[in-house]
Every structure is written in C-alpha cells, then in structure tokens.
Design an enzyme around this catalytic site. Structure first.
Site, PDB file in Angstrom:
ATOM      1  N   HIS A 153       0.801  -1.230   0.000  1.00 52.80           N
ATOM      2  CA  HIS A 153       0.000   0.000   0.000  1.00 52.80           C
ATOM      3  C   HIS A 153       0.832   1.277   0.000  1.00 52.80           C
ATOM      4  O   HIS A 153       0.282   2.369  -0.078  1.00 52.80           O
ATOM      5  CB  HIS A 153      -0.917   0.053   1.237  1.00 52.80           C
ATOM      6  CG  HIS A 153      -1.791  -1.139   1.387  1.00 52.80           C
ATOM      7  ND1 HIS A 153      -2.265  -1.565   2.614  1.00 52.80           N
ATOM      8  CD2 HIS A 153      -2.280  -2.019   0.475  1.00 52.80           C
ATOM      9  CE1 HIS A 153      -3.005  -2.656   2.444  1.00 52.80           C
ATOM     10  NE2 HIS A 153      -3.019  -2.956   1.162  1.00 52.80           N
ATOM     11  N   ASP A 161      -0.451   3.821   5.020  1.00 52.99           N
ATOM     12  CA  ASP A 161      -1.034   3.128   6.171  1.00 52.99           C
ATOM     13  C   ASP A 161      -0.390   3.537   7.496  1.00 52.99           C
ATOM     14  O   ASP A 161      -0.957   3.292   8.562  1.00 52.99           O
ATOM     15  CB  ASP A 161      -0.904   1.606   6.003  1.00 52.99           C
ATOM     16  CG  ASP A 161      -1.976   1.030   5.096  1.00 52.99           C
ATOM     17  OD1 ASP A 161      -2.980   1.720   4.849  1.00 52.99           O
ATOM     18  OD2 ASP A 161      -1.800  -0.113   4.627  1.00 52.99           O
ATOM     19  N   TRP A 178      -1.415 -16.597   1.382  1.00 50.75           N
ATOM     20  CA  TRP A 178      -2.344 -15.477   1.480  1.00 50.75           C
ATOM     21  C   TRP A 178      -3.268 -15.628   0.266  1.00 50.75           C
ATOM     22  O   TRP A 178      -2.900 -15.273  -0.851  1.00 50.75           O
ATOM     23  CB  TRP A 178      -1.597 -14.161   1.367  1.00 50.75           C
ATOM     24  CG  TRP A 178      -1.045 -13.496   2.586  1.00 50.75           C
ATOM     25  CD1 TRP A 178      -1.354 -12.239   3.004  1.00 50.75           C
ATOM     26  CD2 TRP A 178      -0.049 -13.958   3.519  1.00 50.75           C
ATOM     27  NE1 TRP A 178      -0.625 -11.901   4.131  1.00 50.75           N
ATOM     28  CE2 TRP A 178       0.179 -12.942   4.488  1.00 50.75           C
ATOM     29  CE3 TRP A 178       0.664 -15.150   3.645  1.00 50.75           C
ATOM     30  CZ2 TRP A 178       1.088 -13.077   5.531  1.00 50.75           C
ATOM     31  CZ3 TRP A 178       1.563 -15.288   4.695  1.00 50.75           C
ATOM     32  CH2 TRP A 178       1.765 -14.264   5.621  1.00 50.75           C
ATOM     33  N   TYR A 192      -6.133 -14.560  -1.855  1.00 45.45           N
ATOM     34  CA  TYR A 192      -6.942 -13.357  -2.063  1.00 45.45           C
ATOM     35  C   TYR A 192      -7.669 -13.416  -3.400  1.00 45.45           C
ATOM     36  O   TYR A 192      -7.029 -13.326  -4.454  1.00 45.45           O
ATOM     37  CB  TYR A 192      -6.051 -12.111  -2.051  1.00 45.45           C
ATOM     38  CG  TYR A 192      -5.476 -11.734  -0.714  1.00 45.45           C
ATOM     39  CD1 TYR A 192      -6.028 -12.204   0.478  1.00 45.45           C
ATOM     40  CD2 TYR A 192      -4.380 -10.906  -0.635  1.00 45.45           C
ATOM     41  CE1 TYR A 192      -5.504 -11.846   1.705  1.00 45.45           C
ATOM     42  CE2 TYR A 192      -3.843 -10.528   0.583  1.00 45.45           C
ATOM     43  CZ  TYR A 192      -4.405 -11.003   1.755  1.00 45.45           C
ATOM     44  OH  TYR A 192      -3.878 -10.641   2.962  1.00 45.45           O
ATOM     45  N   ARG A 196      -9.280 -12.046  -6.542  1.00 45.83           N
ATOM     46  CA  ARG A 196      -9.059 -10.770  -7.218  1.00 45.83           C
ATOM     47  C   ARG A 196      -9.383 -10.899  -8.709  1.00 45.83           C
ATOM     48  O   ARG A 196      -9.456 -11.987  -9.259  1.00 45.83           O
ATOM     49  CB  ARG A 196      -7.596 -10.309  -7.095  1.00 45.83           C
ATOM     50  CG  ARG A 196      -7.145  -9.863  -5.727  1.00 45.83           C
ATOM     51  CD  ARG A 196      -7.806  -8.554  -5.281  1.00 45.83           C
ATOM     52  NE  ARG A 196      -7.180  -8.060  -4.053  1.00 45.83           N
ATOM     53  CZ  ARG A 196      -7.512  -8.444  -2.833  1.00 45.83           C
ATOM     54  NH1 ARG A 196      -8.462  -9.371  -2.675  1.00 45.83           N
ATOM     55  NH2 ARG A 196      -6.903  -7.933  -1.769  1.00 45.83           N
ATOM     56  N   LYS A 235      -4.390 -18.083   4.640  1.00 46.38           N
ATOM     57  CA  LYS A 235      -4.931 -16.851   5.212  1.00 46.38           C
ATOM     58  C   LYS A 235      -6.017 -16.341   4.278  1.00 46.38           C
ATOM     59  O   LYS A 235      -5.786 -16.166   3.082  1.00 46.38           O
ATOM     60  CB  LYS A 235      -3.840 -15.792   5.345  1.00 46.38           C
ATOM     61  CG  LYS A 235      -4.366 -14.427   5.771  1.00 46.38           C
ATOM     62  CD  LYS A 235      -3.340 -13.335   5.468  1.00 46.38           C
ATOM     63  CE  LYS A 235      -3.892 -11.974   5.856  1.00 46.38           C
ATOM     64  NZ  LYS A 235      -3.034 -10.863   5.384  1.00 46.38           N
ATOM     65  N   SER A 285      -7.751 -12.938   8.186  1.00 47.61           N
ATOM     66  CA  SER A 285      -7.107 -11.648   7.983  1.00 47.61           C
ATOM     67  C   SER A 285      -7.882 -10.551   8.694  1.00 47.61           C
ATOM     68  O   SER A 285      -9.115 -10.571   8.732  1.00 47.61           O
ATOM     69  CB  SER A 285      -7.034 -11.341   6.484  1.00 47.61           C
ATOM     70  OG  SER A 285      -6.602 -10.020   6.260  1.00 47.61           O
ATOM     71  N   GLY A 317      -7.621  -7.179   7.842  1.00 45.99           N
ATOM     72  CA  GLY A 317      -8.020  -6.128   6.922  1.00 45.99           C
ATOM     73  C   GLY A 317      -7.820  -4.749   7.531  1.00 45.99           C
ATOM     74  O   GLY A 317      -6.982  -4.541   8.401  1.00 45.99           O
ATOM     75  N   ARG A 320      -2.973  -3.988  10.570  1.00 45.55           N
ATOM     76  CA  ARG A 320      -3.402  -2.616  10.812  1.00 45.55           C
ATOM     77  C   ARG A 320      -4.288  -2.490  12.047  1.00 45.55           C
ATOM     78  O   ARG A 320      -4.265  -1.465  12.729  1.00 45.55           O
ATOM     79  CB  ARG A 320      -4.128  -2.068   9.567  1.00 45.55           C
ATOM     80  CG  ARG A 320      -3.187  -1.726   8.428  1.00 45.55           C
ATOM     81  CD  ARG A 320      -3.935  -1.466   7.134  1.00 45.55           C
ATOM     82  NE  ARG A 320      -4.502  -2.699   6.595  1.00 45.55           N
ATOM     83  CZ  ARG A 320      -5.266  -2.738   5.506  1.00 45.55           C
ATOM     84  NH1 ARG A 320      -5.593  -1.615   4.880  1.00 45.55           N
ATOM     85  NH2 ARG A 320      -5.726  -3.885   5.055  1.00 45.55           N
TER      86      ARG A 320
END
Length: 305
Positions: A46, A50, A165, A167, A169, A201, A245, A247, A274
């Site tokens: 990112h 962050d 991981w 994901y 997409r 994950k 996760s 997020g 985060r």
C-alpha cells in the site's frame, strides 16, 4: 461450543515442517495450537499511507517490539525488512518471510504477485515459515500457479511450512459477486488445500445483497450466519490450517466479535496487522492481550470437547 481444532497430528507433514509449525502454534503466541501473526507487508502493498495514522509505526522496530511484548506467534516481513531490522530480535520474535508481493499502483484486473525472495532466503534468515500471496481468479493465475508450484517444491525440500495469502481478485471474480463473497473466499480456501499450502490466510466473507444475483447458483440462496460461513470455509480448507485476515482497522467491538466467531468456527488463528499497529503501543498491547485471552479460553473449550 467451539469446533474441534485441526492439529498437527491430523496433517501429513515432514519433520521439519512439523517442528517449525509446532513452535508457531505452541511455543510462541497464544499457544494451545493457535497462532497470532503480526504482518508488516503493507509498506510494499500500500505504500507509506497506512502509517500516517500512527507515525511511530513507520519504523519496523515498532512492530517488532509489539510482536515481542504483545505475545505474537511471529511477525511477517518482506525480505528487505527482515535483513535490515530482525537481527536484534532474532530468536525472540519468530519470522514468517513473505517471498512475493506487489504495489497497489496497477489495477487488480489482472493481479499477479511476483517473487522477490526465496525459500533459501527464509532458511538463511531463520524463518519458521514462508508466506506467498496468490490472487485467486485473476487472469494471471496460470503464471501464479506455476510460480507457487516452484515455491511449494522448494519449501518441501527445506522442511519449511508454506502459508498462502489466498486473495480473490480480478475482473472475473468481480463478475461473480466480488472478492469478499462466500463463494470467493470459500473457493480460495479450497484452492490453498488443492495446491499444497500448509496454512491459508483468508478474509472474512461478506454478504452483498445487491450482488447476490451474480453468485454461482449453488451460493445464491444460501442464508448463512457469520459462524456458518466460517465453518464452511474451514471445512473447505480441510487439512490446511486456516488463519483469518484483519483487513483495515475497525472498532474494538467488531474486532473482538470477529475473533470470537472465528475461534468457535475452528479457525487456527489470525494475521492482524493494521488493527494492531495503527494503534498507540500501549493500546495495541492491550488489544493483543485480550485476543490472546479469548483464544486460550475458547481453545480450552475445544480441547475439552
């Protein structure tokens, strides 16, 4: 009542993989067969944005101290951070080396995460696992699966646990109801098992009524609670350990409720970034302590069952 937890005895693992996973599940973090990982790969994924909410977190030593004092099972680093910051904490904070990654700058329509490090790097740095991001459903999945296959073979030779991981997409996944649907996350969990990941994950699934008509017909009429959705995902992961996760950062009430439901569904643990290090240090320690306590309490119930 919590579901029975998948254990190392249920998995057909080499001695090296079993020993490393045992450390992550029982010797560090909450113990009792659960895992709590602190990821700090967002700087690559990112950029620096962050860290704006908590400027102290820009320095990876903040996350390393948090992992150590907060009782995390491991920290997840890209290779550059591991080489530059880990030495002082080596042997005190366990490492999961992320060996691929990408920036957020290109769109996710054809997402692909190239390798920038190797399983050999993970061994050299004393890691207890490697992490690999796979974009499920992307039009680049041919390249992704081939790359993952090489990583899996290298990890098997090294006795190194492999965490995917997973994901969902890409434009094709969006056309089927989006990356956060139960269909997408459930499929991702199954793919991780099919391709040979030891741990997967995934994100928490969400129901979007406006997109329900786009779901594959088998999922279209399902009216599951959050607990039932997570139980299905754990079942699809089979003999692959499941981590949830965190997020983006959310309220404490939402976070603790998500933790409770996941543990009752039989999830092995969490990779929360985060939601932890975007807080001031003392607050982050307090939240980590509460999650550890919940994890240990529910794990005791599951063991008793």
């Amino acid at each position: 009542m919590a579901k029975r937890l998948l254990t190392l005895e249920d998995m057909d693992l080499s001695a090296g993989k079993k020993a490393r996973l045992y450390r992550l599940l029982y010797k560090y973090g909450p113990g009792t067969g659960r895992m709590m990982v602190l990821p700090i790969d967002q700087g690559l994924e990112h950029g620096p944005r962050d860290f704006f909410v908590n400027p102290e977190s820009l320095n990876p030593e903040f996350q390393l101290r948090l992992a150590l004092e907060g009782g995390f099972s491991a920290i997840a680093f890209q290779v550059g951070l591991a080489e530059k910051y880990l030495r002082t904490f080596a042997g005190k904070v366990q490492l999961i080396l992320k060996i691929n990654g990408k920036t957020e700058i290109p769109p996710d329509d054809e997402a692909f995460s190239p390798c920038n490090a190797t399983v050999e790097d993970a061994v050299r740095l004393g890691a207890d696992a490697v992490g690999y991001t796979s974009y499920i459903g992307s039009s680049r999945q041919d390249d992704d699966f081939i790359q993952f296959g090489k990583v899996r073979r290298d990890a098997e030779r090294a006795g190194m646990p492999l965490i995917m991981w997973a994901y969902p997409r890409g434009k094709y996944m969006e056309a089927k109801g989006g990356r956060d649907s139960l269909y997408a996350v459930d499929y991702a969990a199954r793919i991780a098992q099919e391709l040979g990941a030891d741990v997967v994950k995934v994100n928490y699934p969400k129901v979007d009524e406006e997109k329900r008509a786009q779901y594959p017909k088998e999922y279209r009429d399902l009216k599951f609670s959050k607990l039932e959705m997570l139980e299905r995902i754990v079942a699809s992961a089979g003999r692959t350990l499941t981590l949830m996760s965190g997020g983006s950062k959310r309220s404490d009430e939402e976070l603790f409720e998500d933790v409770r439901v996941a543990l009752e569904a039989g999830v092995t643990g969490f990779i929360f970034g985060r939601n932890m290090w975007q807080r001031r240090f003392g607050e982050a320690l307090e939240v980590a302590g509460k999650i550890t306590k919940m994890t240990q309490q529910i794990s005791t119930q599951a063991t008793a069952k």
